[in-house]
Structure formats: C-alpha cells, structure tokens
Design a protein around this motif. Sequence first.
Motif, PDB file in Angstrom:
ATOM      1  N   ASN A   1       1.085  -0.826  -0.633  1.00 13.50           N
ATOM      2  CA  ASN A   1      -0.076  -0.261  -0.308  1.00 13.50           C
ATOM      3  C   ASN A   1       0.660   0.878  -0.046  1.00 13.50           C
ATOM      4  O   ASN A   1       0.612   2.619  -0.578  1.00 13.50           O
ATOM      5  CB  ASN A   1      -1.169  -0.181   1.275  1.00 13.50           C
ATOM      6  N   ASP A   2       2.342   1.497   0.717  1.00 12.49           N
ATOM      7  CA  ASP A   2       2.842   1.907   0.424  1.00 12.49           C
ATOM      8  C   ASP A   2       3.488   2.485  -1.171  1.00 12.49           C
ATOM      9  O   ASP A   2       3.541   3.602  -1.083  1.00 12.49           O
ATOM     10  CB  ASP A   2       4.104   2.333   1.627  1.00 12.49           C
ATOM     11  N   TYR A   3       3.703   1.060  -1.720  1.00 10.21           N
ATOM     12  CA  TYR A   3       4.150   1.042  -2.578  1.00 10.21           C
ATOM     13  C   TYR A   3       3.005   1.987  -4.082  1.00 10.21           C
ATOM     14  O   TYR A   3       3.918   3.363  -4.140  1.00 10.21           O
ATOM     15  CB  TYR A   3       4.981   0.514  -3.262  1.00 10.21           C
ATOM     16  N   GLU A   4       1.616   1.769  -3.686  1.00  8.99           N
ATOM     17  CA  GLU A   4       0.797   2.039  -4.230  1.00  8.99           C
ATOM     18  C   GLU A   4       0.705   3.629  -4.229  1.00  8.99           C
ATOM     19  O   GLU A   4       0.281   4.532  -5.098  1.00  8.99           O
ATOM     20  CB  GLU A   4      -1.087   1.467  -4.120  1.00  8.99           C
ATOM     21  N   ALA A   5       0.779   4.415  -3.060  1.00  6.97           N
ATOM     22  CA  ALA A   5       1.074   5.763  -2.671  1.00  6.97           C
ATOM     23  C   ALA A   5       2.089   6.477  -3.232  1.00  6.97           C
ATOM     24  O   ALA A   5       1.489   7.233  -3.824  1.00  6.97           O
ATOM     25  CB  ALA A   5       1.006   5.928  -1.246  1.00  6.97           C
ATOM     26  N   ALA A   6       2.787   5.589  -3.224  1.00  2.00           N
ATOM     27  CA  ALA A   6       4.281   6.389  -4.235  1.00  2.00           C
ATOM     28  C   ALA A   6       3.948   6.694  -5.616  1.00  2.00           C
ATOM     29  O   ALA A   6       3.945   7.210  -6.256  1.00  2.00           O
ATOM     30  CB  ALA A   6       5.289   5.693  -3.787  1.00  2.00           C
ATOM     31  N   GLU A   7       2.899   5.559  -5.612  1.00  7.90           N
ATOM     32  CA  GLU A   7       3.450   5.059  -7.770  1.00  7.90           C
ATOM     33  C   GLU A   7       2.021   6.140  -7.903  1.00  7.90           C
ATOM     34  O   GLU A   7       2.617   7.076  -8.958  1.00  7.90           O
ATOM     35  CB  GLU A   7       2.932   3.679  -7.680  1.00  7.90           C
ATOM     36  N   SER A   8       1.241   6.160  -7.690  1.00  7.25           N
ATOM     37  CA  SER A   8       0.129   6.917  -7.839  1.00  7.25           C
ATOM     38  C   SER A   8       0.373   8.690  -7.956  1.00  7.25           C
ATOM     39  O   SER A   8      -0.476   9.299  -8.313  1.00  7.25           O
ATOM     40  CB  SER A   8      -0.881   6.587  -6.576  1.00  7.25           C
ATOM     41  N   ASN A   9       1.074   9.072  -6.972  1.00  4.02           N
ATOM     42  CA  ASN A   9       2.012  10.039  -7.061  1.00  4.02           C
ATOM     43  C   ASN A   9       3.354  10.450  -7.854  1.00  4.02           C
ATOM     44  O   ASN A   9       3.944  11.458  -7.676  1.00  4.02           O
ATOM     45  CB  ASN A   9       2.291  10.897  -5.183  1.00  4.02           C
ATOM     46  N   ASP A  10       3.818   9.496  -8.149  1.00  2.41           N
ATOM     47  CA  ASP A  10       4.827   9.231  -9.597  1.00  2.41           C
ATOM     48  C   ASP A  10       5.995  10.017  -8.217  1.00  2.41           C
ATOM     49  O   ASP A  10       6.815  10.683  -8.804  1.00  2.41           O
ATOM     50  CB  ASP A  10       4.699  10.854 -10.150  1.00  2.41           C
ATOM     51  N   ILE A  11       6.313   9.706  -7.201  1.00  2.29           N
ATOM     52  CA  ILE A  11       8.196   9.841  -6.718  1.00  2.29           C
ATOM     53  C   ILE A  11       7.989   8.402  -6.687  1.00  2.29           C
ATOM     54  O   ILE A  11       7.559   7.255  -6.074  1.00  2.29           O
ATOM     55  CB  ILE A  11       7.330  10.437  -5.318  1.00  2.29           C
ATOM     56  N   ASP A  12       9.536   7.780  -5.807  1.00  2.00           N
ATOM     57  CA  ASP A  12      10.048   7.508  -5.713  1.00  2.00           C
ATOM     58  C   ASP A  12       9.603   6.460  -4.374  1.00  2.00           C
ATOM     59  O   ASP A  12       9.154   7.143  -3.424  1.00  2.00           O
ATOM     60  CB  ASP A  12      11.571   7.742  -5.665  1.00  2.00           C
ATOM     61  N   PHE A  13       9.724   4.778  -3.868  1.00  2.00           N
ATOM     62  CA  PHE A  13       9.636   4.018  -3.019  1.00  2.00           C
ATOM     63  C   PHE A  13      10.964   3.489  -2.869  1.00  2.00           C
ATOM     64  O   PHE A  13      11.495   3.175  -3.283  1.00  2.00           O
ATOM     65  CB  PHE A  13       8.363   3.870  -3.753  1.00  2.00           C
ATOM     66  N   GLY A  14      11.299   3.462  -0.861  1.00  2.00           N
ATOM     67  CA  GLY A  14      11.770   2.688  -0.822  1.00  2.00           C
ATOM     68  C   GLY A  14      11.218   1.909  -0.027  1.00  2.00           C
ATOM     69  O   GLY A  14      10.699   1.794   1.511  1.00  2.00           O
ATOM     70  N   GLY A  15      11.481   0.234  -0.229  1.00  2.00           N
ATOM     71  CA  GLY A  15      11.262  -0.542   0.781  1.00  2.00           C
ATOM     72  C   GLY A  15      11.937  -0.765   2.140  1.00  2.00           C
ATOM     73  O   GLY A  15      13.005  -0.824   1.422  1.00  2.00           O
ATOM     74  N   TYR A  16      11.097  -1.313   2.952  1.00  2.00           N
ATOM     75  CA  TYR A  16      11.911  -1.376   4.244  1.00  2.00           C
ATOM     76  C   TYR A  16      11.378  -2.447   5.046  1.00  2.00           C
ATOM     77  O   TYR A  16      10.138  -2.549   5.716  1.00  2.00           O
ATOM     78  CB  TYR A  16      12.036  -0.035   4.911  1.00  2.00           C
ATOM     79  N   ASN A  17      12.320  -3.669   6.033  1.00  2.00           N
ATOM     80  CA  ASN A  17      11.517  -4.351   6.514  1.00  2.00           C
ATOM     81  C   ASN A  17      10.350  -5.618   6.455  1.00  2.00           C
ATOM     82  O   ASN A  17      10.234  -5.694   6.721  1.00  2.00           O
ATOM     83  CB  ASN A  17      10.857  -3.241   7.949  1.00  2.00           C
ATOM     84  N   ASN A  18      10.741  -5.605   4.308  1.00  2.00           N
ATOM     85  CA  ASN A  18       9.402  -6.170   4.252  1.00  2.00           C
ATOM     86  C   ASN A  18      10.165  -7.056   2.972  1.00  2.00           C
ATOM     87  O   ASN A  18       9.757  -6.109   2.169  1.00  2.00           O
ATOM     88  CB  ASN A  18       7.971  -5.978   4.094  1.00  2.00           C
ATOM     89  N   GLU A  19      10.760  -7.975   3.336  1.00  2.00           N
ATOM     90  CA  GLU A  19      11.588  -9.204   2.398  1.00  2.00           C
ATOM     91  C   GLU A  19      10.623  -9.190   0.771  1.00  2.00           C
ATOM     92  O   GLU A  19      11.613  -8.774  -0.382  1.00  2.00           O
ATOM     93  CB  GLU A  19      12.553  -9.808   1.951  1.00  2.00           C
TER      94      GLU A  19
END
Length: 207
Positions: A175-193
């Motif tokens: 859901n964090d990734y989707e929030a970033a993608e929908s706003n056209d900003i980069d995403f950094g994943g953490y603590n979830n492989e």
Amino acid sequence: MINLKDKKNIFWDFDGVIMDSMPIRNKGFELVLENYPKDQVQALMKFHLKNGGLSRYVKFRHFFEEIRGENVSEEEVKEWAQKFSKIMKKELVQPPLLIKDSLNFIKENYRKFNMHIVSGSDGMELNYLCERLEISWYFISIHGSPVPKKELVHNLLIKHKYKRNDTILIGDSINDYEAAESNDIDFGGYNNERLKELKTLYIESFT
C-alpha cells in the motif's frame, strides 16, 4: 538506481518502519472484536496483514460489510476506530518498540532532509505517540488516517511545493508502494523482503 543522497524530501511510513508496532496492533483488533466469532475476526486479520498500509477505518468497514455482510455507518466506524485507538495509546508508548536502525538515521539526518510521517494509523493517535516518545520534532509534520495515504502524499507535495523527483516514500507494505506510485514519486521498501519483488529501491539497513 535510486539513491537517498539524491533526495531532499522523505515521507516515512510509521508502523514497521519507525516502530515495531504490528504485533500490538494485531492484538488490538482481536481485543476490540473479541465478542465476534473467531473465524470472522481471523478473516479480518488475514485482510489486515495483507494490507498493512490501509487505515483501521477501511479495515473495520471491511469487517462489517464484507465479512459480516452488514451495513455500517461512518459514525459506527469512527466509534470502533476510537476503541482501537484507546488501546494503542496505552500499549504503544514504549521506547523499546522504536526501530533503532531507522530512528538513528532520522536523528542523524533530519536537518539534511525535509521529513514527514504519512501513515495508515490514526493521525491524532500518531501525533500523541510521537509526542510522548519525544520524536515528533524530527518531522516537519505527522499525518495519518482517516485521510488515505495516497491523498496525504498528494497534499504534502502540493502544500510544500516539493518536486516529485526530489521526494521518496519509505514503507514496508504494498500500500505504501501504491501511494508512492500514484503520486509519481520514488519508493524505498524496508523491513519486508517481499517488497524486493517490486524491483525498486530496497533498504536492507540505514547503516
């Protein structure tokens, strides 16, 4: 390749990124809904664990409308969310639950970046917790539900006139990734492989 050093603005998720709060939040749903059938509560928990970044407002509505097949009003959803929040305010004011790896990075770099929290947790509760844990002053602002995370990110970008390519959202759920993608900003994943599968930046450790 995305590099944090190239960014000026960091939007942080809270649960699972700044605080190891998920076990307590998981238990919170079970406590609040203890008078309902266990199989229905377990169905909610399955939805909750799959959608960590969604707000409790969405999850309580899902429980009553999708799992129990009942109509539920906005007011009733708010009442359930308040019951949940009362437990969280009591149980989460524990400094040992803060994740040292990310918190140390925040403490060492909050002057170098514009930092905000954007969380699926209740906004008022989140401000209370950060104040009590004495970490609120590292962030320009702290935001949460009931406003959806996609909207929180959008609002911050507009309000502060941040350039999208200068901004990154760090989170531990799809859901964090989707929030970033929908706003056209980069995403950094953490603590979830599992987020490594997204082929975007994955932060093993901030050290």
